[in-house]
Design a protein around this motif. Structure first.
Motif, PDB file in Angstrom:
ATOM      1  N   ALA A 171      10.888  12.916   2.821  1.00  0.00           N
ATOM      2  CA  ALA A 171       9.920  12.929   1.722  1.00  0.00           C
ATOM      3  C   ALA A 171       9.169  11.608   1.652  1.00  0.00           C
ATOM      4  CB  ALA A 171      10.625  13.203   0.397  1.00  0.00           C
ATOM      5  N   THR A 172       9.887  10.514   1.808  1.00  0.00           N
ATOM      6  CA  THR A 172       9.252   9.197   1.771  1.00  0.00           C
ATOM      7  C   THR A 172       8.233   9.067   2.898  1.00  0.00           C
ATOM      8  OG1 THR A 172      11.234   8.217   0.784  1.00  0.00           O
ATOM      9  CG2 THR A 172       9.676   6.716   1.848  1.00  0.00           C
ATOM     10  N   ARG A 173       8.582   9.516   4.091  1.00  0.00           N
ATOM     11  CA  ARG A 173       7.656   9.469   5.227  1.00  0.00           C
ATOM     12  C   ARG A 173       6.364  10.227   4.901  1.00  0.00           C
ATOM     13  NH1 ARG A 173       9.178   7.892  10.120  1.00  0.00           N
ATOM     14  NH2 ARG A 173       7.709   9.312  11.116  1.00  0.00           N
ATOM     15  N   LEU A 174       6.510  11.431   4.385  1.00  0.00           N
ATOM     16  CA  LEU A 174       5.330  12.238   4.082  1.00  0.00           C
ATOM     17  C   LEU A 174       4.468  11.583   3.009  1.00  0.00           C
ATOM     18  CD1 LEU A 174       6.814  15.838   4.130  1.00  0.00           C
ATOM     19  CD2 LEU A 174       5.049  14.959   5.646  1.00  0.00           C
ATOM     20  N   LEU A 175       5.105  11.083   1.966  1.00  0.00           N
ATOM     21  CA  LEU A 175       4.355  10.544   0.829  1.00  0.00           C
ATOM     22  C   LEU A 175       3.611   9.261   1.167  1.00  0.00           C
ATOM     23  CD1 LEU A 175       6.952  11.213  -2.017  1.00  0.00           C
ATOM     24  CD2 LEU A 175       4.809  12.461  -1.614  1.00  0.00           C
ATOM     25  N   ILE A 176       4.129   8.473   2.105  1.00  0.00           N
ATOM     26  CA  ILE A 176       3.439   7.223   2.458  1.00  0.00           C
ATOM     27  C   ILE A 176       2.474   7.413   3.627  1.00  0.00           C
ATOM     28  CG2 ILE A 176       5.333   5.815   1.573  1.00  0.00           C
ATOM     29  CD1 ILE A 176       6.162   5.222   4.452  1.00  0.00           C
ATOM     30  N   GLY A 177       2.400   8.652   4.150  1.00  0.00           N
ATOM     31  CA  GLY A 177       1.424   8.942   5.185  1.00  0.00           C
ATOM     32  C   GLY A 177       1.931   8.892   6.605  1.00  0.00           C
ATOM     33  N   CYS A 178       3.254   8.792   6.800  1.00  0.00           N
ATOM     34  CA  CYS A 178       3.814   8.824   8.152  1.00  0.00           C
ATOM     35  C   CYS A 178       3.972  10.278   8.604  1.00  0.00           C
ATOM     36  CB  CYS A 178       5.182   8.150   8.180  1.00  0.00           C
ATOM     37  SG  CYS A 178       5.134   6.367   7.918  1.00  0.00           S
ATOM     38  N   THR A 193      17.463  11.220  -8.119  1.00  0.00           N
ATOM     39  CA  THR A 193      17.861   9.807  -8.152  1.00  0.00           C
ATOM     40  C   THR A 193      17.168   9.020  -7.049  1.00  0.00           C
ATOM     41  OG1 THR A 193      20.019  10.358  -9.099  1.00  0.00           O
ATOM     42  CG2 THR A 193      19.813   8.216  -8.017  1.00  0.00           C
ATOM     43  N   PHE A 194      17.173   9.554  -5.827  1.00  0.00           N
ATOM     44  CA  PHE A 194      16.535   8.863  -4.702  1.00  0.00           C
ATOM     45  C   PHE A 194      15.035   8.700  -4.928  1.00  0.00           C
ATOM     46  CE2 PHE A 194      20.016  10.683  -1.737  1.00  0.00           C
ATOM     47  CZ  PHE A 194      20.849   9.616  -2.026  1.00  0.00           C
ATOM     48  N   MET A 195      14.367   9.746  -5.404  1.00  0.00           N
ATOM     49  CA  MET A 195      12.923   9.664  -5.623  1.00  0.00           C
ATOM     50  C   MET A 195      12.585   8.656  -6.717  1.00  0.00           C
ATOM     51  SD  MET A 195      11.306  11.602  -3.406  1.00  0.00           S
ATOM     52  CE  MET A 195      12.486  10.752  -2.326  1.00  0.00           C
ATOM     53  N   ALA A 196      13.397   8.603  -7.756  1.00  0.00           N
ATOM     54  CA  ALA A 196      13.174   7.618  -8.810  1.00  0.00           C
ATOM     55  C   ALA A 196      13.362   6.201  -8.270  1.00  0.00           C
ATOM     56  CB  ALA A 196      14.125   7.864  -9.980  1.00  0.00           C
ATOM     57  N   ARG A 197      14.389   5.996  -7.470  1.00  0.00           N
ATOM     58  CA  ARG A 197      14.645   4.656  -6.929  1.00  0.00           C
ATOM     59  C   ARG A 197      13.623   4.253  -5.873  1.00  0.00           C
ATOM     60  NH1 ARG A 197      19.160   2.802  -9.208  1.00  0.00           N
ATOM     61  NH2 ARG A 197      20.778   4.289  -9.834  1.00  0.00           N
ATOM     62  N   MET A 198      12.996   5.234  -5.214  1.00  0.00           N
ATOM     63  CA  MET A 198      11.948   4.928  -4.245  1.00  0.00           C
ATOM     64  C   MET A 198      10.631   4.558  -4.920  1.00  0.00           C
ATOM     65  SD  MET A 198      13.194   4.895  -1.280  1.00  0.00           S
ATOM     66  CE  MET A 198      11.608   4.624  -0.512  1.00  0.00           C
ATOM     67  N   ARG A 213       0.823  -1.213   0.000  1.00  0.00           N
ATOM     68  CA  ARG A 213       0.000   0.000   0.000  1.00  0.00           C
ATOM     69  C   ARG A 213       0.856   1.261   0.000  1.00  0.00           C
ATOM     70  NH1 ARG A 213      -5.281   1.146   1.390  1.00  0.00           N
ATOM     71  NH2 ARG A 213      -5.670   3.250   2.202  1.00  0.00           N
ATOM     72  N   GLU A 214       1.936   1.241   0.782  1.00  0.00           N
ATOM     73  CA  GLU A 214       2.826   2.396   0.833  1.00  0.00           C
ATOM     74  C   GLU A 214       3.564   2.578  -0.494  1.00  0.00           C
ATOM     75  OE1 GLU A 214       3.831   2.450   5.624  1.00  0.00           O
ATOM     76  OE2 GLU A 214       5.013   1.199   4.271  1.00  0.00           O
ATOM     77  N   LEU A 255       3.523   5.869  -3.169  1.00  0.00           N
ATOM     78  CA  LEU A 255       4.671   6.494  -3.826  1.00  0.00           C
ATOM     79  C   LEU A 255       4.460   6.549  -5.337  1.00  0.00           C
ATOM     80  CD1 LEU A 255       7.625   4.884  -1.850  1.00  0.00           C
ATOM     81  CD2 LEU A 255       6.858   7.254  -1.705  1.00  0.00           C
ATOM     82  N   LEU A 256       3.970   5.453  -5.889  1.00  0.00           N
ATOM     83  CA  LEU A 256       3.725   5.391  -7.328  1.00  0.00           C
ATOM     84  C   LEU A 256       2.717   6.445  -7.769  1.00  0.00           C
ATOM     85  CD1 LEU A 256       4.161   3.890 -10.038  1.00  0.00           C
ATOM     86  CD2 LEU A 256       2.286   2.373  -9.369  1.00  0.00           C
ATOM     87  N   GLU A 257       1.758   6.742  -6.920  1.00  0.00           N
ATOM     88  CA  GLU A 257       0.698   7.704  -7.254  1.00  0.00           C
ATOM     89  C   GLU A 257       1.064   9.140  -6.890  1.00  0.00           C
ATOM     90  OE1 GLU A 257      -2.492   5.998  -5.052  1.00  0.00           O
ATOM     91  OE2 GLU A 257      -3.067   4.595  -6.653  1.00  0.00           O
ATOM     92  N   SER A 258       2.283   9.367  -6.396  1.00  0.00           N
ATOM     93  CA  SER A 258       2.697  10.692  -5.925  1.00  0.00           C
ATOM     94  C   SER A 258       3.334  11.516  -7.034  1.00  0.00           C
ATOM     95  CB  SER A 258       3.697  10.553  -4.773  1.00  0.00           C
ATOM     96  OG  SER A 258       3.104   9.945  -3.651  1.00  0.00           O
ATOM     97  N   LYS A 259       3.203  12.835  -6.875  1.00  0.00           N
ATOM     98  CA  LYS A 259       3.834  13.802  -7.771  1.00  0.00           C
ATOM     99  C   LYS A 259       4.677  14.746  -6.925  1.00  0.00           C
ATOM    100  CE  LYS A 259       2.739  17.385 -11.207  1.00  0.00           C
ATOM    101  NZ  LYS A 259       1.624  18.140 -11.867  1.00  0.00           N
TER     102      LYS A 259
END
Length: 222
Positions: free
Chosen positions: A186-193, A30-35, A6-7, A11-15
């Motif tokens: 950024a990853t925390r915010l995008l997945i809802g943490c 690079t990090f955002m693409a790899r995430m 789900r998380e 990420l896949l649905e994020s802009k």
């Protein structure tokens, strides 16, 4: 197991907008693409030159003279051809800012020009978009997270309106360290943490490997 299905879908649905694709921005893209972020908007009007080779991860002899946002897009596509990138080969301005930020879930700061950073912050807040700040100088760097509903602003970090137009001297490992912290937040915010660095300025000193979190003063809040 670090991310649930789900998380990963979130990420896949994020802009995400990355403004500035030099030192910090090259690592951030690079990090955002790899995430697995599904759509990255890349904004930079500059091209790579020889002075960028010591600290900007996408600066090579093959990319000299090429626009940084365009190179970052090609690099992201080489990591994940299924992702979408939008390239703005221009600097962020009052005139183009709303078009760049429209429909965005998060803004990542890779800028080295403070007035432009403050403009980016202001427009992100007006459009109700979370903003992750990062900056580096020599061996050290800093990062902080801003949410529209919180009483903290970039002016609590940069109080003066007078700044040098000369970017600070920086070392590549310090750039990578701050970009990594920005990308994790950024990853925390995008997945809802919940974010880890709202209301705090995180300072990293690469000479003694120390981290300090300094509370931001809300006296001059929005």
């Amino acid at each position: 197991p670090a991310l649930s299905a789900r998380e990963q879908l979130r990420l896949l649905e994020s802009k995400v907008v990355i403004a500035g694709l030099g030192g910090l921005g090259g690592y951030l893209s690079t990090f955002m693409a790899r995430m697995g972020v599904g759509h990255i908007v890349l904004v930079d009007g500059d091209s790579y030159d020889l002075s960028n080779l010591n600290r900007q991860v996408l600066a090579t002899h093959d990319t000299l003279g090429k626009n940084k946002a365009r190179v970052s897009s090609e690099h992201c596509q080489s990591i994940n051809p299924e992702m979408k990138t939008t390239v703005w080969e221009t600097h962020f301005t009052t005139e183009n800012g709303e078009d760049i930020l429209r429909g965005t879930d998060l803004v990542l700061d890779g800028l080295d020009h403070i007035p432009t950073r403050k403009l980016l912050f202001s427009m992100a807040m007006d459009l109700n978009i979370p903003f992750i700040h990062g900056a580096v100088a020599e061996w050290s760097g800093q990062t902080s997270t801003f949410l529209p509903q919180q009483p903290f602003t970039i002016d609590q970090i940069y109080k003066s309106d007078t700044f040098s137009d000369t970017p600070p001297s920086v070392l590549a490992p310090a750039v990578a360290a701050i970009a990594s912290i920005e990308a994790l937040e950024a990853t925390r915010l995008l997945i809802g943490c919940p974010p880890a660095n709202v209301g705090k300025l995180v300072l990293f000193d690469g000479e003694d490997f120390s981290f300090h979190k300094i509370p931001l003063n809300t006296q001059n809040s929005r």
